[in-house]
Write a protein that holds these residues in place. Structure first.
Motif, PDB file in Angstrom:
ATOM      1  N   PRO A   1      36.018  50.515  37.695  1.00  0.00           N
ATOM      2  CA  PRO A   1      35.923  51.378  38.881  1.00  0.00           C
ATOM      3  C   PRO A   1      35.088  50.780  40.009  1.00  0.00           C
ATOM      4  CG  PRO A   1      35.577  52.632  36.863  1.00  0.00           C
ATOM      5  CD  PRO A   1      35.591  51.186  36.471  1.00  0.00           C
ATOM      6  N   ALA A   2      34.093  49.967  39.653  1.00  0.00           N
ATOM      7  CA  ALA A   2      33.222  49.391  40.675  1.00  0.00           C
ATOM      8  C   ALA A   2      33.793  48.120  41.288  1.00  0.00           C
ATOM      9  CB  ALA A   2      31.840  49.100  40.086  1.00  0.00           C
ATOM     10  N   GLY A   3      34.878  47.612  40.755  1.00  0.00           N
ATOM     11  CA  GLY A   3      35.443  46.369  41.264  1.00  0.00           C
ATOM     12  C   GLY A   3      36.246  46.577  42.528  1.00  0.00           C
ATOM     13  N   PRO A   4      36.483  45.510  43.295  1.00  0.00           N
ATOM     14  CA  PRO A   4      37.213  45.635  44.562  1.00  0.00           C
ATOM     15  C   PRO A   4      38.662  46.065  44.389  1.00  0.00           C
ATOM     16  CG  PRO A   4      36.860  43.325  43.982  1.00  0.00           C
ATOM     17  CD  PRO A   4      36.043  44.139  43.034  1.00  0.00           C
ATOM     18  N   ALA A   5      39.276  45.714  43.256  1.00  0.00           N
ATOM     19  CA  ALA A   5      40.684  46.064  43.050  1.00  0.00           C
ATOM     20  C   ALA A   5      40.882  47.555  42.818  1.00  0.00           C
ATOM     21  CB  ALA A   5      41.243  45.273  41.866  1.00  0.00           C
ATOM     22  N   ALA A   6      39.848  48.257  42.356  1.00  0.00           N
ATOM     23  CA  ALA A   6      39.998  49.668  41.994  1.00  0.00           C
ATOM     24  C   ALA A   6      40.272  50.551  43.207  1.00  0.00           C
ATOM     25  CB  ALA A   6      38.751  50.157  41.267  1.00  0.00           C
ATOM     26  N   SER A   7      39.758  50.182  44.371  1.00  0.00           N
ATOM     27  CA  SER A   7      39.915  51.017  45.559  1.00  0.00           C
ATOM     28  C   SER A   7      41.081  50.594  46.439  1.00  0.00           C
ATOM     29  CB  SER A   7      38.631  50.989  46.397  1.00  0.00           C
ATOM     30  OG  SER A   7      38.325  49.661  46.806  1.00  0.00           O
TER      31      SER A   7
ATOM     32  N   GLN B   1      46.346  53.359  43.676  1.00  0.00           N
ATOM     33  CA  GLN B   1      45.196  52.632  43.154  1.00  0.00           C
ATOM     34  C   GLN B   1      45.367  52.482  41.641  1.00  0.00           C
ATOM     35  OE1 GLN B   1      42.069  55.270  44.395  1.00  0.00           O
ATOM     36  NE2 GLN B   1      41.905  54.364  46.431  1.00  0.00           N
ATOM     37  N   ILE B   2      45.304  51.263  41.169  1.00  0.00           N
ATOM     38  CA  ILE B   2      45.590  50.986  39.756  1.00  0.00           C
ATOM     39  C   ILE B   2      44.331  51.168  38.925  1.00  0.00           C
ATOM     40  CG2 ILE B   2      46.364  49.230  38.127  1.00  0.00           C
ATOM     41  CD1 ILE B   2      48.066  48.075  40.385  1.00  0.00           C
ATOM     42  N   ARG B   3      44.431  51.977  37.894  1.00  0.00           N
ATOM     43  CA  ARG B   3      43.313  52.246  36.993  1.00  0.00           C
ATOM     44  C   ARG B   3      43.376  51.420  35.710  1.00  0.00           C
ATOM     45  NH1 ARG B   3      41.333  53.875  41.103  1.00  0.00           N
ATOM     46  NH2 ARG B   3      40.916  56.045  41.620  1.00  0.00           N
TER      47      ARG B   3
ATOM     48  N   LEU C   1      55.920  46.974  30.471  1.00  0.00           N
ATOM     49  CA  LEU C   1      54.777  46.893  31.377  1.00  0.00           C
ATOM     50  C   LEU C   1      54.542  48.277  31.963  1.00  0.00           C
ATOM     51  CD1 LEU C   1      52.695  45.220  33.065  1.00  0.00           C
ATOM     52  CD2 LEU C   1      54.508  44.995  34.790  1.00  0.00           C
ATOM     53  N   ARG C   2      53.322  48.795  31.795  1.00  0.00           N
ATOM     54  CA  ARG C   2      52.946  50.100  32.359  1.00  0.00           C
ATOM     55  C   ARG C   2      51.789  49.884  33.327  1.00  0.00           C
ATOM     56  NH1 ARG C   2      57.638  51.752  30.566  1.00  0.00           N
ATOM     57  NH2 ARG C   2      57.714  52.528  28.410  1.00  0.00           N
ATOM     58  N   VAL C   3      51.893  50.520  34.491  1.00  0.00           N
ATOM     59  CA  VAL C   3      50.870  50.370  35.530  1.00  0.00           C
ATOM     60  C   VAL C   3      50.344  51.767  35.859  1.00  0.00           C
ATOM     61  CG1 VAL C   3      50.339  49.487  37.825  1.00  0.00           C
ATOM     62  CG2 VAL C   3      52.091  48.353  36.433  1.00  0.00           C
ATOM     63  N   HIS C   4      49.233  52.129  35.222  1.00  0.00           N
ATOM     64  CA  HIS C   4      48.689  53.473  35.369  1.00  0.00           C
ATOM     65  C   HIS C   4      47.720  53.534  36.544  1.00  0.00           C
ATOM     66  CE1 HIS C   4      50.337  54.925  31.513  1.00  0.00           C
ATOM     67  NE2 HIS C   4      50.131  53.682  31.107  1.00  0.00           N
ATOM     68  N   GLY C   5      47.828  54.612  37.335  1.00  0.00           N
ATOM     69  CA  GLY C   5      46.928  54.713  38.464  1.00  0.00           C
ATOM     70  C   GLY C   5      47.083  55.992  39.243  1.00  0.00           C
ATOM     71  N   ARG C   6      46.360  56.036  40.350  1.00  0.00           N
ATOM     72  CA  ARG C   6      46.332  57.209  41.213  1.00  0.00           C
ATOM     73  C   ARG C   6      47.294  57.009  42.375  1.00  0.00           C
ATOM     74  NH1 ARG C   6      40.985  59.533  44.437  1.00  0.00           N
ATOM     75  NH2 ARG C   6      42.049  61.241  45.518  1.00  0.00           N
TER      76      ARG C   6
ATOM     77  N   HIS D   1      45.799  46.527  26.389  1.00  0.00           N
ATOM     78  CA  HIS D   1      45.311  47.460  27.407  1.00  0.00           C
ATOM     79  C   HIS D   1      44.239  46.777  28.246  1.00  0.00           C
ATOM     80  CE1 HIS D   1      46.630  50.971  24.635  1.00  0.00           C
ATOM     81  NE2 HIS D   1      47.556  50.725  25.539  1.00  0.00           N
ATOM     82  N   PHE D   2      44.363  46.927  29.565  1.00  0.00           N
ATOM     83  CA  PHE D   2      43.397  46.331  30.481  1.00  0.00           C
ATOM     84  C   PHE D   2      42.946  47.383  31.484  1.00  0.00           C
ATOM     85  CE2 PHE D   2      46.313  43.020  29.092  1.00  0.00           C
ATOM     86  CZ  PHE D   2      45.446  42.055  28.590  1.00  0.00           C
ATOM     87  N   GLU D   3      41.676  47.711  31.444  1.00  0.00           N
ATOM     88  CA  GLU D   3      41.133  48.707  32.356  1.00  0.00           C
ATOM     89  C   GLU D   3      40.578  48.030  33.606  1.00  0.00           C
ATOM     90  OE1 GLU D   3      38.034  52.505  32.329  1.00  0.00           O
ATOM     91  OE2 GLU D   3      38.159  51.140  30.612  1.00  0.00           O
ATOM     92  N   ILE D   4      40.887  48.590  34.771  1.00  0.00           N
ATOM     93  CA  ILE D   4      40.352  48.074  36.025  1.00  0.00           C
ATOM     94  C   ILE D   4      38.980  48.710  36.248  1.00  0.00           C
ATOM     95  CG2 ILE D   4      40.758  47.766  38.484  1.00  0.00           C
ATOM     96  CD1 ILE D   4      42.845  46.443  36.656  1.00  0.00           C
TER      97      ILE D   4
END
Length: 349
Positions: free
Chosen positions: A151-157, A87-89, A176-181, A146-149
């Motif tokens: 948390p309430a959006g559909p892409a976050a889950s 999941q991308i944060r 390019l860095r893709v930070h997430g869980r 920096h672009f934050e996803i």
């Protein structure tokens, strides 16, 4: 969906595209000036004002040609297969050192695809398969965006396996860095032992060709950092195929196998087959001959037609056949020891 921020909390999450986690830039529309693989290098971008190459100024990033004619059209894109799906944060797009040649706009999209498709096949998927992570956004030169996803959006889950970076219409991006869980596939969880690992007692007992590098590299610690840290054979000009055989740490029941071709970009095998060998010498098909991709960590669930109540057929060795030749960076054989296998190890101890 996204918002730029100066000090985002999402940077505390791991970079899922990291090369050390088997991330790979699998496709780019163009890389005339600087190669796409630079996008996910672990190091910070560097710049030497005096360094020029055959294609012009050398940049530590991904740079495309200038779009001049109508027949070219569109914009430039690069597709990254995440080393670890998740999941991308948040996303960081760095245009460091690109001052007169950065893209006017950038956009990022996410994809979920667990099949081993080539970069060209991924690029040919319709836009409807992609989820917008960063909509077209004005970019700056020599700047870390920096672009934050939300948390309430559909892409976050959603769990993503790939991201696509668009430069609108062209230009250069350093990193390019893709930070997430990380979100693991539960089918590959539960096994406790890499039966092939050198540190656990695995060893190479057969190899058809070791022209460029030693086959025991494939069962060594950690991930390969270069092509030279894997096993590479010579180019096969005659009939047949190359293979390598690993004596397992002890007799075991194999659940899944990882075959990694990382850094083998133009010299990976076309196909592979994985065969288990029992204590009596019987051969058991673990993974049927199947096509593999360059620069990719493949994971195969083992299908054993003879599997009984106690699990798959116990084997003492695994042979990896590559067709017709080609390099492997790592081979992992995950499963559990049988009682006999454990006793053999205890007797050595």
């Amino acid at each position: 969906m996204t918002t730029p921020t100066d000090a985002p909390d999402f940077l505390s999450w791991p970079d899922l595209a990291n090369r050390a986690l088997a991330g790979s830039v699998v496709w780019a529309s163009d890389e005339s000036f600087a190669e796409r693989e630079n996008l996910i290098r672990a190091t910070e971008p560097v710049f030497d004002p005096a360094e020029f190459g055959n294609k012009g100024k050398v940049y530590d990033g991904w740079e495309t040609r200038r779009r001049r004619h109508d027949e070219i059209g569109g914009n430039d894109s690069a597709i990254v297969r995440l080393g670890v799906p998740g999941q991308i944060r948040g996303i960081a797009v760095d245009t460091a050192w690109f001052t007169g040649n950065f893209p006017p706009q950038i956009a990022v999209y996410g994809l979920t695809c667990d099949d081993y498709l080539t970069g060209e096949q991924i690029a040919a998927l319709p836009d409807s398969e992609w989820t917008t992570l960063v909509p077209p956004t004005d970019a700056q030169g020599d700047h870390r965006h920096h672009f934050e996803i939300f948390p309430a959006g559909p892409a976050a889950s959603q769990r993503f396996t790939h991201v696509r970076l668009d430069m609108i219409p062209d230009g250069g991006v350093a990193r390019l860095r893709v930070h997430g869980r990380p979100v693991p596939d539960p089918r590959f969880l539960g096994c406790t032992l890499d039966l092939a690992a050198l540190e656990n007692g695995g060893r190479i007992t057969g190899c058809s060709n070791m022209f460029y590098s030693r086959p025991d590299h494939i069962i060594s610690l950690g991930r390969a950092r270069t092509m030279g840290e894997g096993w590479e054979n010579a180019r096969r000009r005659g009939e047949g195929n190359d293979s390598v055989t690993v004596q397992l740490a002890g007799e075991g029941r194999i659940r899944w196998i990882e075959l990694d071709t990382s850094y083998f970009v133009f010299n990976a095998p076309g196909d592979v087959k994985l065969t288990g060998i029992t204590a009596s010498g019987e051969e058991i098909e673990l993974v049927a001959q199947t096509a593999v991709l360059p620069d990719t960590r493949h994971r195969f669930l083992v299908s054993d037609p003879a599997e009984g109540e106690s699990g798959p057929t116990p084997v003492v060795a695994v042979r990896a056949d590559v067709y017709p030749d080609g390099g492997i960076s790592r081979l992992r054989v995950w499963g559990e020891l049988t009682d006999a296998g454990r006793q053999d190890i205890e007797s050595l101890w």
